[in-house]
Design a protein around this motif. Structure first.
Motif, PDB file in Angstrom:
ATOM      1  N   ARG A 118       0.811  -1.211   0.000  1.00  0.00           N
ATOM      2  CA  ARG A 118       0.000   0.000   0.000  1.00  0.00           C
ATOM      3  C   ARG A 118       0.842   1.258   0.000  1.00  0.00           C
ATOM      4  O   ARG A 118       0.307   2.357  -0.141  1.00  0.00           O
ATOM      5  CB  ARG A 118      -0.895   0.006   1.252  1.00  0.00           C
ATOM      6  N   ASN A 123      -1.207   6.320  -1.415  1.00  0.00           N
ATOM      7  CA  ASN A 123      -2.583   5.851  -1.471  1.00  0.00           C
ATOM      8  C   ASN A 123      -3.369   6.512  -0.358  1.00  0.00           C
ATOM      9  O   ASN A 123      -3.234   6.147   0.810  1.00  0.00           O
ATOM     10  CB  ASN A 123      -2.629   4.317  -1.330  1.00  0.00           C
ATOM     11  N   ASN A 154       0.359  -7.015   4.406  1.00  0.00           N
ATOM     12  CA  ASN A 154      -0.626  -6.967   3.322  1.00  0.00           C
ATOM     13  C   ASN A 154      -1.034  -8.396   2.964  1.00  0.00           C
ATOM     14  O   ASN A 154      -0.183  -9.241   2.689  1.00  0.00           O
ATOM     15  CB  ASN A 154      -0.012  -6.267   2.105  1.00  0.00           C
TER      16      ASN A 154
END
Length: 229
Positions: A118, A123, A154
């Protein structure tokens, strides 16, 4: 025939009856082979999964996400022609176009394992508190540092067959994420991170694990690693 006939999505699910059918049906538009492990859900998840065309495997009791992933990988590995394995969340956070991108990296021979991040690209979807905790988790974990990871927790991962066969997840609960990173750090496999977009819906935010629990998991695994030195 699909260009992804050799790819299997492994989806662990626990009490995801509200969204699981939509998530699986959406993913099957691109990836025809999906196994969903219903991890002892007390709701109607299994009934919804059964309508999607995905393979359904059920745990009689809730064993935790790590156990569900191990069950799903074992099932997918037993399927004819399976060469590539993606772990994919049941709550709608993960995007199939990211999986396509990750599979392309694996097929290109650049890596044995492709992990989503991410944080390689900015983001704005990631809540700032979660961003701080996750970035700190990657920074203080010895195994994450060894792999130069930016996002060690993740859940979107793509593994080649050798990596999937060698992986043995023993932490049944959420600590499996740190366990997988530890395995990869000592495996000699080539690991690459690629940027992915995580969709944080109101539903997925409500279902997500607490940040305090995430920190506790990190330090538990870190202490285990240091104890083995």
């Amino acid at each position: 025939m699909s260009q992804y006939d050799d790819v299997w999505l492994v989806i662990p699910a626990y009490n995801e009856g509200q969204v699981i059918a939509d998530v699986v049906e959406g993913a099957r538009k691109t990836f025809p082979n999906i196994v969903v492990v219903d991890d002892g859900s007390s709701d109607d998840s299994a009934k919804h999964i059964a309508t999607t065309g995905a393979h359904l495997v059920q745990h009689p009791v809730n064993l935790g996400q790590g156990a569900a992933l191990q069950t799903g990988l074992k099932y997918a590995l037993s399927q004819p022609g399976a060469r590539c394995f993606a772990t994919f969340d049941a709550d709608g956070q993960h995007q199939t176009d990211d999986v396509e991108k990750m599979v392309a990296v694996l097929r290109g021979g650049e890596a044995d394992v492709v992990l989503g991040s991410r944080f390689i690209e900015q983001n704005g979807q990631v809540p700032w508190i979660k961003r701080v905790v996750l970035r700190t988790a990657a920074a203080v974990s010895p195994t994450a540092r060894k792999l130069n990871l930016t996002d060690s927790h993740n859940g979107l991962r793509v593994l080649g067959r050798e990596a999937a066969e060698r992986l043995q997840i023993t932490h049944n609960g959420m600590a499996h994420a740190s366990e997988i990173v530890g395995y990869l750090a000592g495996s000699g496999l080539r690991v690459v991170e690629v940027p992915v977009n995580i969709l944080y819906t109101e539903y997925s935010r409500a279902k997500g694990q607490s940040l305090i629990n995430g920190v506790n998991i990190l330090f538990d695994i870190t202490l285990r690693e240091r104890g083995r030195r």
